[in-house]
Design an enzyme around this catalytic site. Sequence first.
Site, PDB file in Angstrom:
ATOM      1  N   ASP A  67     -48.104  12.426 -16.620  1.00 50.88           N
ATOM      2  CA  ASP A  67     -47.892  11.933 -17.984  1.00 50.88           C
ATOM      3  C   ASP A  67     -48.878  12.530 -18.981  1.00 50.88           C
ATOM      4  O   ASP A  67     -49.860  13.156 -18.601  1.00 50.88           O
ATOM      5  CB  ASP A  67     -47.952  10.389 -18.004  1.00 50.88           C
ATOM      6  CG  ASP A  67     -49.055   9.836 -17.101  1.00 50.88           C
ATOM      7  OD1 ASP A  67     -50.035  10.556 -16.837  1.00 50.88           O
ATOM      8  OD2 ASP A  67     -48.925   8.678 -16.663  1.00 50.88           O
ATOM      9  N   ASP A 136     -50.550  -4.330 -14.292  1.00 50.77           N
ATOM     10  CA  ASP A 136     -49.229  -4.942 -14.494  1.00 50.77           C
ATOM     11  C   ASP A 136     -48.159  -4.298 -13.598  1.00 50.77           C
ATOM     12  O   ASP A 136     -46.969  -4.553 -13.766  1.00 50.77           O
ATOM     13  CB  ASP A 136     -48.810  -4.813 -15.974  1.00 50.77           C
ATOM     14  CG  ASP A 136     -48.727  -3.362 -16.428  1.00 50.77           C
ATOM     15  OD1 ASP A 136     -49.017  -2.449 -15.618  1.00 50.77           O
ATOM     16  OD2 ASP A 136     -48.368  -3.126 -17.609  1.00 50.77           O
ATOM     17  N   HIS A 138     -47.505  -1.021 -13.401  1.00 45.29           N
ATOM     18  CA  HIS A 138     -46.883   0.226 -13.884  1.00 45.29           C
ATOM     19  C   HIS A 138     -47.248   1.405 -12.992  1.00 45.29           C
ATOM     20  O   HIS A 138     -48.325   1.447 -12.405  1.00 45.29           O
ATOM     21  CB  HIS A 138     -47.178   0.502 -15.364  1.00 45.29           C
ATOM     22  CG  HIS A 138     -48.576   0.911 -15.679  1.00 45.29           C
ATOM     23  ND1 HIS A 138     -49.272   0.390 -16.752  1.00 45.29           N
ATOM     24  CD2 HIS A 138     -49.431   1.797 -15.101  1.00 45.29           C
ATOM     25  CE1 HIS A 138     -50.471   0.946 -16.794  1.00 45.29           C
ATOM     26  NE2 HIS A 138     -50.597   1.795 -15.812  1.00 45.29           N
ATOM     27  N   GLU A 143     -43.780   1.408 -17.655  1.00 43.90           N
ATOM     28  CA  GLU A 143     -44.228   0.029 -17.841  1.00 43.90           C
ATOM     29  C   GLU A 143     -43.198  -0.938 -17.249  1.00 43.90           C
ATOM     30  O   GLU A 143     -42.058  -0.554 -16.991  1.00 43.90           O
ATOM     31  CB  GLU A 143     -44.389  -0.256 -19.343  1.00 43.90           C
ATOM     32  CG  GLU A 143     -45.437   0.610 -20.046  1.00 43.90           C
ATOM     33  CD  GLU A 143     -46.883   0.174 -19.770  1.00 43.90           C
ATOM     34  OE1 GLU A 143     -47.146  -0.419 -18.699  1.00 43.90           O
ATOM     35  OE2 GLU A 143     -47.745   0.442 -20.622  1.00 43.90           O
TER      36      GLU A 143
HETATM   37  P1  PGA Z   1     -56.853   3.627 -13.656  1.00 43.45           P
HETATM   38  O1  PGA Z   1     -55.356   3.678 -14.206  1.00 43.45           O
HETATM   39  O2  PGA Z   1     -56.928   4.635 -12.543  1.00 43.45           O
HETATM   40  O3  PGA Z   1     -57.704   4.029 -14.813  1.00 43.45           O
HETATM   41  O4  PGA Z   1     -57.099   2.240 -13.171  1.00 43.45           O
HETATM   42  C1  PGA Z   1     -54.294   3.645 -13.303  1.00 43.45           C
HETATM   43  C2  PGA Z   1     -52.974   3.437 -14.039  1.00 43.45           C
HETATM   44  O5  PGA Z   1     -52.969   2.856 -15.145  1.00 43.45           O
HETATM   45  O6  PGA Z   1     -51.935   3.845 -13.511  1.00 43.45           O
END
Ligand code: PGA
Length: 261
Positions: A67, A136, A138, A143
């Site tokens: 992304d 959450d 995702h 999302e």
């Molecule tokens: P993080 O993010 O590695 O900074 O916890 C992971 C994500 O949001 O997929």
Amino acid sequence: MELIVKPDRVKAGLLGAKIIAQVVRERADAVLGLATGSTPLSLYAELVRMHCEEGLSFKNVVTFNLDEYVGLDPSHPGSFHAVMEKHLFQHLDLRPGATHLPDGCAADIPGSCEAYERSIKAAGGIDLQLLGIGGDGHLAFNEPGSSLSSRTRIKTLTGETLRANSAPFGDLDKVPKHVITMGLGTIMEARSCLLLAFGTDKAEAIHEMAEGAVSASCPGSILQFHQKAIVLLDEEAASRLQRKQYYLDVYAGKPEWQCWE
Ligand code: PGA
């Protein structure tokens, strides 16, 4: 889905790097799907060490990131182009043009998303897709509520994700609200998936993803349908798992030919 629980995030990151190194050793021209966020940083540092000290070569490897923010110049330190360059790409022997990220500055966003999907196919598909997970549930920037068969496209971030990602931007209002992300359908076509999650903030999402119902409300749960998904956790992220002892027993009893360490 194979769940592996390591005592801490350092040990989990080291094992993650061994899993990726094995893919690259078995197939010098492997196609790797990569992720940003804080979770994979120790894994990337270990890959860099393996490259510098053990001669692990990436010269024929091709990469595709999950992304990127929309409208953020690749030179901005918060852009995923810049993050990948800083933590991984500049330290390896990847060929120019071998690394790919969605183009968040494209004039034609739907067209560039279709082109991204075509380049993944033209490269032969992704051998191993590295993933994190949001608190959450995702996956990439899909999302909750994302279509379980979605493809690379534009998405709007939730307030929770905007807050979680605000550090490099200083101010919450400066975090881009839109992103381009591989879809859940795109991710599911990878030949293998390696998801890392550390810390108590991820414990509920990991329980939902691995032990809850498959649902767009927890996008990570789509991995229950994947034939080869490995989930690498520290003790904290594993703390809400109901079948934790079983996962530990499975790992302890793995036949040697299936082990990385
Ligand atoms: P993080 O993010 O590695 O900074 O916890 C992971 C994500 O949001 O997929």
